[in-house]
Motif scaffolding. Structure first.
Motif, PDB file in Angstrom:
ATOM      1  N   ASP A   1      34.714  48.606  37.585  1.00 33.34           N
ATOM      2  CA  ASP A   1      33.511  48.311  36.809  1.00 33.34           C
ATOM      3  C   ASP A   1      33.794  47.133  35.888  1.00 33.34           C
ATOM      4  O   ASP A   1      34.785  47.144  35.151  1.00 33.34           O
ATOM      5  CB  ASP A   1      33.136  49.552  35.990  1.00 33.34           C
ATOM      6  CG  ASP A   1      31.828  49.413  35.233  1.00 33.34           C
ATOM      7  OD1 ASP A   1      31.433  48.269  34.931  1.00 33.34           O
ATOM      8  OD2 ASP A   1      31.210  50.436  34.925  1.00 33.34           O
ATOM      9  N   PRO A   2      32.966  46.083  35.904  1.00 34.43           N
ATOM     10  CA  PRO A   2      33.202  44.945  35.010  1.00 34.43           C
ATOM     11  C   PRO A   2      33.315  45.363  33.549  1.00 34.43           C
ATOM     12  O   PRO A   2      34.167  44.856  32.815  1.00 34.43           O
ATOM     13  CB  PRO A   2      31.986  44.051  35.253  1.00 34.43           C
ATOM     14  CG  PRO A   2      31.531  44.387  36.631  1.00 34.43           C
ATOM     15  CD  PRO A   2      31.801  45.847  36.793  1.00 34.43           C
ATOM     16  N   LEU A   3      32.459  46.286  33.115  1.00 35.79           N
ATOM     17  CA  LEU A   3      32.539  46.746  31.731  1.00 35.79           C
ATOM     18  C   LEU A   3      33.786  47.597  31.505  1.00 35.79           C
ATOM     19  O   LEU A   3      34.302  47.667  30.393  1.00 35.79           O
ATOM     20  CB  LEU A   3      31.279  47.521  31.357  1.00 35.79           C
ATOM     21  CG  LEU A   3      30.014  46.661  31.203  1.00 35.79           C
ATOM     22  CD1 LEU A   3      28.780  47.538  31.011  1.00 35.79           C
ATOM     23  CD2 LEU A   3      30.162  45.684  30.037  1.00 35.79           C
ATOM     24  N   GLY A   4      34.273  48.242  32.564  1.00 38.90           N
ATOM     25  CA  GLY A   4      35.521  48.981  32.456  1.00 38.90           C
ATOM     26  C   GLY A   4      36.679  48.058  32.147  1.00 38.90           C
ATOM     27  O   GLY A   4      37.576  48.395  31.357  1.00 38.90           O
ATOM     28  N   ARG A   5      36.685  46.876  32.737  1.00 36.81           N
ATOM     29  CA  ARG A   5      37.741  45.901  32.439  1.00 36.81           C
ATOM     30  C   ARG A   5      37.622  45.417  31.002  1.00 36.81           C
ATOM     31  O   ARG A   5      38.619  45.312  30.288  1.00 36.81           O
ATOM     32  CB  ARG A   5      37.655  44.726  33.411  1.00 36.81           C
ATOM     33  CG  ARG A   5      37.935  45.123  34.854  1.00 36.81           C
ATOM     34  CD  ARG A   5      38.074  43.925  35.767  1.00 36.81           C
ATOM     35  NE  ARG A   5      38.452  44.346  37.117  1.00 36.81           N
ATOM     36  CZ  ARG A   5      38.963  43.558  38.034  1.00 36.81           C
ATOM     37  NH1 ARG A   5      39.159  42.286  37.770  1.00 36.81           N
ATOM     38  NH2 ARG A   5      39.277  44.031  39.228  1.00 36.81           N
TER      39      ARG A   5
ATOM     40  N   THR B   1      44.783  37.234  30.836  1.00 41.76           N
ATOM     41  CA  THR B   1      43.630  38.091  30.530  1.00 41.76           C
ATOM     42  C   THR B   1      43.819  38.840  29.219  1.00 41.76           C
ATOM     43  O   THR B   1      42.845  39.352  28.654  1.00 41.76           O
ATOM     44  CB  THR B   1      43.386  39.105  31.656  1.00 41.76           C
ATOM     45  OG1 THR B   1      44.544  39.939  31.813  1.00 41.76           O
ATOM     46  CG2 THR B   1      43.105  38.404  32.972  1.00 41.76           C
ATOM     47  N   HIS B   2      45.040  38.919  28.716  1.00 44.49           N
ATOM     48  CA  HIS B   2      45.284  39.578  27.429  1.00 44.49           C
ATOM     49  C   HIS B   2      44.854  38.710  26.257  1.00 44.49           C
ATOM     50  O   HIS B   2      44.574  39.229  25.166  1.00 44.49           O
ATOM     51  CB  HIS B   2      46.776  39.893  27.258  1.00 44.49           C
ATOM     52  CG  HIS B   2      47.373  40.664  28.374  1.00 44.49           C
ATOM     53  ND1 HIS B   2      48.731  40.638  28.661  1.00 44.49           N
ATOM     54  CD2 HIS B   2      46.822  41.478  29.305  1.00 44.49           C
ATOM     55  CE1 HIS B   2      48.982  41.417  29.694  1.00 44.49           C
ATOM     56  NE2 HIS B   2      47.846  41.927  30.118  1.00 44.49           N
TER      57      HIS B   2
ATOM     58  N   GLY C   1      37.058  35.212  31.565  1.00 46.70           N
ATOM     59  CA  GLY C   1      36.001  35.805  32.375  1.00 46.70           C
ATOM     60  C   GLY C   1      36.264  37.240  32.771  1.00 46.70           C
ATOM     61  O   GLY C   1      35.328  38.023  32.963  1.00 46.70           O
ATOM     62  N   VAL C   2      37.536  37.625  32.900  1.00 46.31           N
ATOM     63  CA  VAL C   2      37.868  38.980  33.356  1.00 46.31           C
ATOM     64  C   VAL C   2      37.398  40.031  32.364  1.00 46.31           C
ATOM     65  O   VAL C   2      36.920  41.097  32.753  1.00 46.31           O
ATOM     66  CB  VAL C   2      39.383  39.099  33.598  1.00 46.31           C
ATOM     67  CG1 VAL C   2      39.774  40.543  33.894  1.00 46.31           C
ATOM     68  CG2 VAL C   2      39.802  38.188  34.756  1.00 46.31           C
TER      69      VAL C   2
ATOM     70  N   VAL D   1      30.051  36.091  32.588  1.00 40.80           N
ATOM     71  CA  VAL D   1      30.031  35.855  34.035  1.00 40.80           C
ATOM     72  C   VAL D   1      28.669  36.213  34.607  1.00 40.80           C
ATOM     73  O   VAL D   1      28.083  35.453  35.396  1.00 40.80           O
ATOM     74  CB  VAL D   1      31.128  36.671  34.742  1.00 40.80           C
ATOM     75  CG1 VAL D   1      31.045  36.462  36.253  1.00 40.80           C
ATOM     76  CG2 VAL D   1      32.509  36.279  34.232  1.00 40.80           C
ATOM     77  N   LEU D   2      28.148  37.366  34.211  1.00 42.34           N
ATOM     78  CA  LEU D   2      26.836  37.793  34.709  1.00 42.34           C
ATOM     79  C   LEU D   2      25.753  36.805  34.290  1.00 42.34           C
ATOM     80  O   LEU D   2      24.847  36.499  35.077  1.00 42.34           O
ATOM     81  CB  LEU D   2      26.504  39.191  34.199  1.00 42.34           C
ATOM     82  CG  LEU D   2      25.215  39.802  34.742  1.00 42.34           C
ATOM     83  CD1 LEU D   2      25.304  40.013  36.252  1.00 42.34           C
ATOM     84  CD2 LEU D   2      24.893  41.122  34.036  1.00 42.34           C
ATOM     85  N   GLY D   3      25.844  36.291  33.085  1.00 43.40           N
ATOM     86  CA  GLY D   3      24.865  35.298  32.636  1.00 43.40           C
ATOM     87  C   GLY D   3      24.854  34.080  33.532  1.00 43.40           C
ATOM     88  O   GLY D   3      23.782  33.559  33.880  1.00 43.40           O
TER      89      GLY D   3
END
Length: 393
Positions: free
Chosen positions: A204-208, A115-116, A360-361, A367-369
């Motif tokens: 929160d997805p945006l938090g990630r 994820t980095h 995706g993370v 992902v939402l799209g």
């Protein structure tokens, strides 16, 4: 030259005497200070967090304090002192006196999580990466090319960290994947810097996604990180608005799948639960405030969600038939009988890594799209899927 360093160099070159009373200062191409002045703010572009809750950054002239509130589940807060290269070591007291110190911008990073990698590539800093835990799990073609060329090494093949290999290489930072391991203290005792990245603990997805600012604090790309995150936020918000505008009741879905007889169901308070809500989906456990996964039996899932018309699975099957062959009970699900089974396995790398768990993370907009295209195809005509695909029979 990337924006964060460019902004600093331009700032230092253009400061008037009132902003740097100690005299003339300058920085090299890396952003290192060649003539230090205590009156200069060496971080003219500062990051602030609007969605992430597990991290903070404060600025103090020639250094910044990065604090990860929970470096791993149950862990106590950890702070790191990031000092602009060329500046003298700050005299700190209390808990910060013994805090790990990192000279920034860094030149080498060992990564414990794929994820980095998109954080580095989105900042244009792939060259900073010099080590990955497991090379086979990497999907990004550019990073795989650097591995093949010997510019990036594997240091934890088979899941076991080679402490000697890490210590010998002396990377500026080994960034964790938000978990603890007995090898980390050994690396620290040998003089290595282990820095926690625990974006996965954000609900929160945006938090990630906002953890790109943590990577930018290490690479000196605060300005670029702010622009990348702003674009992700704008796109995510626009897609969620399309889902709301689609009208009609929320689409009933069944998320998750079984592993060793247990169905791991995303709780409503998890980042997956948030994604599903923003996509206009509903499922029986959406009201759960837990932030992780619920461990359920198949019978419990079937009783409450077996009639959902759409199954969003994370199984590694290539067909619906493979899923049913793995466990015949899947065949009783309405989504299986109706052929509406979607898997997040569209982008699998040569070594078996899944881009959903890599890019995706930290790209929830993508992902939402995909989710909105599955549930409300008319809302996003011509959508190009990034992670999800519909399984054939």
């Amino acid at each position: 030259m990337l924006l964060g360093i460019a902004a600093l160099v331009a700032f230092l070159a253009g400061c008037g005497d009132g902003a740097r009373s100690a005299g003339s200062v300058a920085a090299d191409d890396r952003g290192c200070i060649s003539r230090f002045s205590p009156d200069v703010d060496y971080f003219p572009v500062k990051s602030t967090f609007t969605h992430a809750r597990n991290v903070t950054i404060t600025y103090h002239g020639s250094y910044e304090i990065l604090t990860v509130n929970q470096p791993y589940p149950g862990g106590k807060p950890e702070s790191y002192v990031l000092v602009r290269c060329g500046a003298p070591a700050p005299a700190l007291t209390g808990a910060l006196a013994d805090a790990p110190r990192v000279e920034v911008p860094i030149r080498s990073l060992y990564s414990a999580s794929t994820t980095h990698l998109p954080l580095l590539t989105d900042l244009g800093r792939a060259e900073v990466l010099t080590g990955v835990a497991n090379a086979a799990s990497v999907v990004d073609a550019g990073i795989r090319g650097r591995i093949a060329d010997g510019k990036v090494v594997e240091y934890a093949g088979g899941g076991q960290i080679d402490v000697e290999k890490v210590v010998t290489a002396q990377p500026d930072v080994l960034m964790t994947g938000g978990t603890d391991t007995p090898q980390y203290p050994a690396i620290r005792r040998a003089g290595g810097t282990v820095l926690a990245n625990a974006e996965w603990l954000e609900g929160d997805p945006l938090g990630r996604a906002e953890w790109i600012k943590v990577m930018a604090a290490l690479t000196g790309d605060e300005e670029k990180a702010a622009k990348v995150f702003e674009q992700i936020t704008t796109d995510y918000t626009a897609i969620a608005a399309r889902a709301r505008a689609a009208g009609g009741p929320p689409v009933r879905v069944l998320p998750g799948s079984m592993y060793q007889g247990t169905w791991y169901m995303p709780a409503g308070g998890s980042y997956v639960g948030k994604l599903l809500a923003d996509a206009g989906a509903v499922y029986p456990w959406a009201d759960s405030r837990d932030t992780g996964s619920l461990e359920l039996s198949f019978e419990a899932v079937y009783a409450r969600g077996g009639d959902a018309p759409v199954w969003l699975t994370d199984g590694e099957w290539t067909t619906i038939g493979e899923a049913v062959a793995a466990d015949s009970r899947y065949g009783t699900l309405a989504a299986v009988r109706g052929g509406r089974v979607w898997s997040n396995t569209l982008a699998i790398g040569p070594g078996g890594g899944n881009d959903y768990w890599e890019r995706g993370v930290t790209r929830p907009d993508l992902v939402l799209g995909d989710l909105v295209a599955i549930l409300h195809p008319d809302a996003v005509p011509g959508h190009r899927f990034a992670f999800y695909r519909q399984l054939p029979a």
